[in-house]
Design an enzyme around this catalytic site. Structure first.
Site, short mmCIF file in Angstrom:
data_model
loop_
_atom_site.label_atom_id
_atom_site.label_comp_id
_atom_site.label_asym_id
_atom_site.label_seq_id
_atom_site.Cartn_x
_atom_site.Cartn_y
_atom_site.Cartn_z
N HIS A 171 5.85 -21.01 -29.86
CA HIS A 171 6.29 -22.37 -29.63
C HIS A 171 7.70 -22.38 -29.05
O HIS A 171 8.58 -21.69 -29.56
CB HIS A 171 6.29 -23.18 -30.94
CG HIS A 171 4.93 -23.69 -31.33
ND1 HIS A 171 4.75 -24.72 -32.19
CD2 HIS A 171 3.69 -23.29 -30.96
CE1 HIS A 171 3.47 -24.98 -32.34
NE2 HIS A 171 2.80 -24.10 -31.62
N TYR A 216 8.42 -33.29 -36.81
CA TYR A 216 9.14 -33.64 -38.04
C TYR A 216 9.42 -35.14 -37.98
O TYR A 216 10.08 -35.60 -37.05
CB TYR A 216 10.47 -32.88 -38.14
CG TYR A 216 10.33 -31.40 -38.40
CD1 TYR A 216 10.07 -30.50 -37.37
CD2 TYR A 216 10.44 -30.88 -39.69
CE1 TYR A 216 9.94 -29.13 -37.62
CE2 TYR A 216 10.33 -29.52 -39.95
CZ TYR A 216 10.06 -28.65 -38.91
OH TYR A 216 9.93 -27.30 -39.15
N PRO A 239 11.67 -26.29 -47.62
CA PRO A 239 10.93 -25.76 -46.46
C PRO A 239 11.18 -26.54 -45.16
O PRO A 239 10.69 -26.14 -44.12
CB PRO A 239 9.48 -25.85 -46.89
CG PRO A 239 9.44 -26.75 -48.05
CD PRO A 239 10.78 -26.76 -48.67
N LYS A 296 12.82 -21.78 -43.28
CA LYS A 296 13.73 -20.64 -43.42
C LYS A 296 13.34 -19.65 -44.52
O LYS A 296 13.77 -18.50 -44.49
CB LYS A 296 15.16 -21.16 -43.72
CG LYS A 296 15.77 -21.91 -42.55
CD LYS A 296 16.13 -20.99 -41.41
CE LYS A 296 16.23 -21.72 -40.08
NZ LYS A 296 15.20 -21.28 -39.14
N TYR A 303 17.37 -23.66 -35.90
CA TYR A 303 15.93 -23.65 -36.18
C TYR A 303 15.30 -22.33 -35.74
O TYR A 303 14.47 -21.76 -36.46
CB TYR A 303 15.24 -24.82 -35.46
CG TYR A 303 13.81 -25.04 -35.94
CD1 TYR A 303 12.74 -24.40 -35.30
CD2 TYR A 303 13.52 -25.83 -37.04
CE1 TYR A 303 11.44 -24.57 -35.74
CE2 TYR A 303 12.23 -26.00 -37.49
CZ TYR A 303 11.18 -25.37 -36.83
OH TYR A 303 9.89 -25.53 -37.27
P1 FAS Z 1 7.19 -14.56 -52.85
O1 FAS Z 1 7.33 -15.58 -53.94
O2 FAS Z 1 6.36 -14.86 -51.68
O3 FAS Z 1 6.59 -13.21 -53.48
C1 FAS Z 1 7.01 -12.76 -54.76
C2 FAS Z 1 5.91 -11.86 -55.29
O4 FAS Z 1 6.35 -11.28 -56.52
C3 FAS Z 1 4.64 -12.65 -55.61
O5 FAS Z 1 3.52 -11.99 -55.07
C4 FAS Z 1 4.60 -12.64 -57.13
O6 FAS Z 1 3.29 -12.64 -57.64
C5 FAS Z 1 5.31 -11.36 -57.46
N1 FAS Z 1 5.91 -11.33 -58.80
C6 FAS Z 1 6.60 -12.31 -59.42
N2 FAS Z 1 7.00 -11.88 -60.64
C7 FAS Z 1 6.55 -10.59 -60.77
C8 FAS Z 1 6.65 -9.62 -61.78
N3 FAS Z 1 7.28 -9.87 -62.92
N4 FAS Z 1 6.08 -8.41 -61.57
C9 FAS Z 1 5.44 -8.13 -60.40
N5 FAS Z 1 5.32 -9.01 -59.40
C10 FAS Z 1 5.87 -10.23 -59.59
N6 FAS Z 1 8.80 -21.28 -46.73
C11 FAS Z 1 8.78 -21.74 -45.47
O7 FAS Z 1 9.53 -21.23 -44.62
N7 FAS Z 1 7.92 -22.78 -45.12
C12 FAS Z 1 7.06 -23.34 -46.04
O8 FAS Z 1 6.32 -24.25 -45.72
C13 FAS Z 1 7.05 -22.88 -47.36
N8 FAS Z 1 6.18 -23.41 -48.29
C14 FAS Z 1 6.22 -22.93 -49.58
C15 FAS Z 1 5.35 -23.45 -50.58
C16 FAS Z 1 5.40 -22.98 -51.90
C17 FAS Z 1 4.48 -23.56 -52.96
C18 FAS Z 1 6.32 -21.98 -52.25
C19 FAS Z 1 6.42 -21.47 -53.68
C20 FAS Z 1 7.18 -21.44 -51.27
C21 FAS Z 1 7.12 -21.91 -49.93
N9 FAS Z 1 7.95 -21.39 -48.92
C22 FAS Z 1 7.94 -21.83 -47.66
C23 FAS Z 1 8.86 -20.35 -49.21
C24 FAS Z 1 8.08 -19.08 -49.17
O9 FAS Z 1 7.43 -18.92 -47.94
C25 FAS Z 1 9.02 -17.97 -49.53
O10 FAS Z 1 10.25 -18.09 -48.84
C26 FAS Z 1 8.44 -16.61 -49.28
O11 FAS Z 1 7.24 -16.54 -49.96
C27 FAS Z 1 9.46 -15.61 -49.77
O12 FAS Z 1 8.84 -14.40 -49.89
P2 FAS Z 1 9.19 -13.42 -51.11
O13 FAS Z 1 10.65 -13.36 -51.30
O14 FAS Z 1 8.40 -12.19 -50.86
O15 FAS Z 1 8.67 -14.18 -52.43
C1 PHB Z 2 4.05 -24.98 -42.28
O1 PHB Z 2 3.37 -24.87 -41.26
O2 PHB Z 2 3.60 -24.78 -43.43
C2 PHB Z 2 5.51 -25.37 -42.13
C3 PHB Z 2 6.07 -25.40 -40.88
C4 PHB Z 2 7.41 -25.75 -40.74
C5 PHB Z 2 8.15 -26.07 -41.87
C6 PHB Z 2 7.58 -26.03 -43.14
C7 PHB Z 2 6.25 -25.67 -43.28
O3 PHB Z 2 9.45 -26.44 -41.74
#
Ligand code: FAS
Ligand code: PHB
Length: 388
Positions: free
Chosen positions: A72, A200, A292, A296, A383
């Site tokens: 994009h 957005y 989100p 980032k 961004y």
């Molecule tokens: P993660 O949370 O992805 O991974 C951590 C891992 O550690 C998980 O697999 C977990 O099971 C494991 N873990 C935890 N405790 C443990 C333990 N005690 N022992 C062993 N393993 C353990 N970011 C965006 O940019 N856009 C979005 O739209 C967006 N939507 C999101 C929606 C939700 C519901 C959440 C929670 C986050 C969202 N995020 C979004 C942020 C997300 O993408 C994170 O930034 C990204 O997953 C970060 O990756 P990790 O740091 O690997 O953490």
């Molecule tokens: C998504 O596609 O899940 C998404 C994209 C952009 C954002 C947040 C979430 O800023």
């Protein structure tokens, strides 16, 4: 059991780190609390910055992204019944890649296991011990048995609810947190996206986001109350609310369908300082959370593990400690800029109160951004992602 680098968590941070270390001949083991199926079913982020794309290419886990990802060059801001495009490519020379975190995680797990990498699934880490010594240990459970993984270093990539921070002792850390008074209600549906690029939307009723996973699968969000529940929403109620928050001609184009998934995510800004204690490093959501809005979260996880891999490679290859000693400061310099942008963009796009002046001020700022080359450049360069 022993390894050079013990990694807690097989989310994007832990998996990408294992790949980066492997490329340098550094051995690692991942312990992951959940099952592989559970990890691979998570629906989260959707936008990859160029830096993250480059890292996936560097570790050779980019084939499916290149084939199925959507490059994009811009996104739209919708407000006051109109839509204004931010041309990232024209303003910065860079774009982003739309490719779901779910797919990134699946690709990284498959490649790691195919390369003989060790990922212990359903193996929750219970604690990190002796991280002040040269032999830190991850205590984890597998099949009801307690195990110890002795390492040179431990990198906690275990997300916001992990044990990495707790092992250090949150009383020994500086924690910065801001909770937002709303959440994001998200729907995933096999319907064509309403537009080629992300939209957005700022509206008096609240924020909305039109995103996608492919040309046939869309991801939409509407701002909702913190105490809202998925069961309060039928599919039609979601689509009606989304339409209300989009400019009329965009709303008319919306193609709706049944949910594949619907969930509510809370929004917070959170930063841990420092991101290191002895031989224990924190990376990704284990150290920081962003709303989100700015897309980032996943991308900060990527830059953290880029710095961690650089520091660990310098240690093993040249017995250098300088990059390890600078790890926390190096990460946080980029983290805080992304936290600031995510906070600013969230403040610009969401409904915080019912004071009429609040929305008018937001619309005035959006109108200024639309009419100012300098403001558009600033928004675009944040961004697409600031340099690693
Ligand atoms: P993660 O949370 O992805 O991974 C951590 C891992 O550690 C998980 O697999 C977990 O099971 C494991 N873990 C935890 N405790 C443990 C333990 N005690 N022992 C062993 N393993 C353990 N970011 C965006 O940019 N856009 C979005 O739209 C967006 N939507 C999101 C929606 C939700 C519901 C959440 C929670 C986050 C969202 N995020 C979004 C942020 C997300 O993408 C994170 O930034 C990204 O997953 C970060 O990756 P990790 O740091 O690997 O953490
Ligand atoms: C998504 O596609 O899940 C998404 C994209 C952009 C954002 C947040 C979430 O800023």
């Amino acid at each position: 059991m022993r390894t050079q680098v013990g990694i807690i968590g097989s989310g994007p941070a832990g998996l990408l780190l294992a790949h980066l270390l492997n490329k340098q001949g550094i051995e690692s083991v991942i312990v992951e609390r959940q099952s592989r199926e559970h990890v691979e079913a998570r629906i989260r982020a959707g936008v990859l910055e160029q830096g993250t794309v480059n890292l996936l290419r560097e570790v050779g886990v980019h084939a499916r992204m290149e084939c199925e990802g959507l490059p994009h060059d811009g996104f739209a801001l919708a407000f006051a019944g109109r839509q204004e495009r931010i041309d990232m490519r024209a303003q910065t020379g860079k774009g982003v890649m739309v490719y779901g975190q779910t797919e990134v995680t699946r690709d990284l797990i498959a490649a790691r296991l195919a390369a003989g990498g060790v990922i212990h699934f359903e193996a929750p880490a219970l604690a990190v011990e002796d991280f002040a010594s040269k032999q830190p240990r991850i205590i984890y459970e597998k099949n009801g048995q307690r195990h110890e993984l002795t390492c040179d270093f431990v990198v906690a990539c275990d997300g916001y609810h992990g044990i990495g921070r707790k092992s250090i002792g949150e009383d020994k850390l500086n924690l910065y947190e801001k909770l937002y008074p709303f959440g994001w209600l998200g729907i995933l549906a096999d319907v064509p996206p309403v537009d080629e690029e992300l939209i957005y939307a700022n509206h008096a009723r609240g924020f909305a986001l039109c995103s996608m996973r492919s040309h046939t699968r869309s991801r939409y969000y509407v701002q909702c109350a913190l105490d809202d529940k998925v069961e309060n929403w039928t599919d039609d109620a979601f689509w009606d609310e989304l339409r209300r928050r989009l400019p009329p001609e965009t709303a008319e184009r919306l193609i709706t369908g049944p949910r594949l998934e619907m969930s509510i995510a809370p929004l917070r800004s959170f930063v841990t300082e420092p991101m290191r204690a002895g031989q224990l490093l924190l990376a990704g959501d284990a150290a920081h959370i962003v709303p989100p809005t700015g897309a980032k979260g996943l991308n900060l996880a990527a830059s953290d593990v880029y710095y961690a891999a650089q520091a660990l490679t310098a240690f093993y290859a040249e017995n250098r400690h300088d990059l390890l000693d600078a790890y926390s400061q190096t990460c946080l310099r980029r983290v805080w800029k992304a936290v600031r942008f995510s906070w600013w963009f969230t403040g610009l796009m969401h409904k915080f109160d019912n004071d009429p002046i609040s929305h008018r001020l937001q619309v005035a700022e959006l109108d200024y951004i639309a009419s100012s080359n300098a403001a558009r450049t600033s928004m675009a360069e944040n961004y697409v992602g600031l340099p690693f």
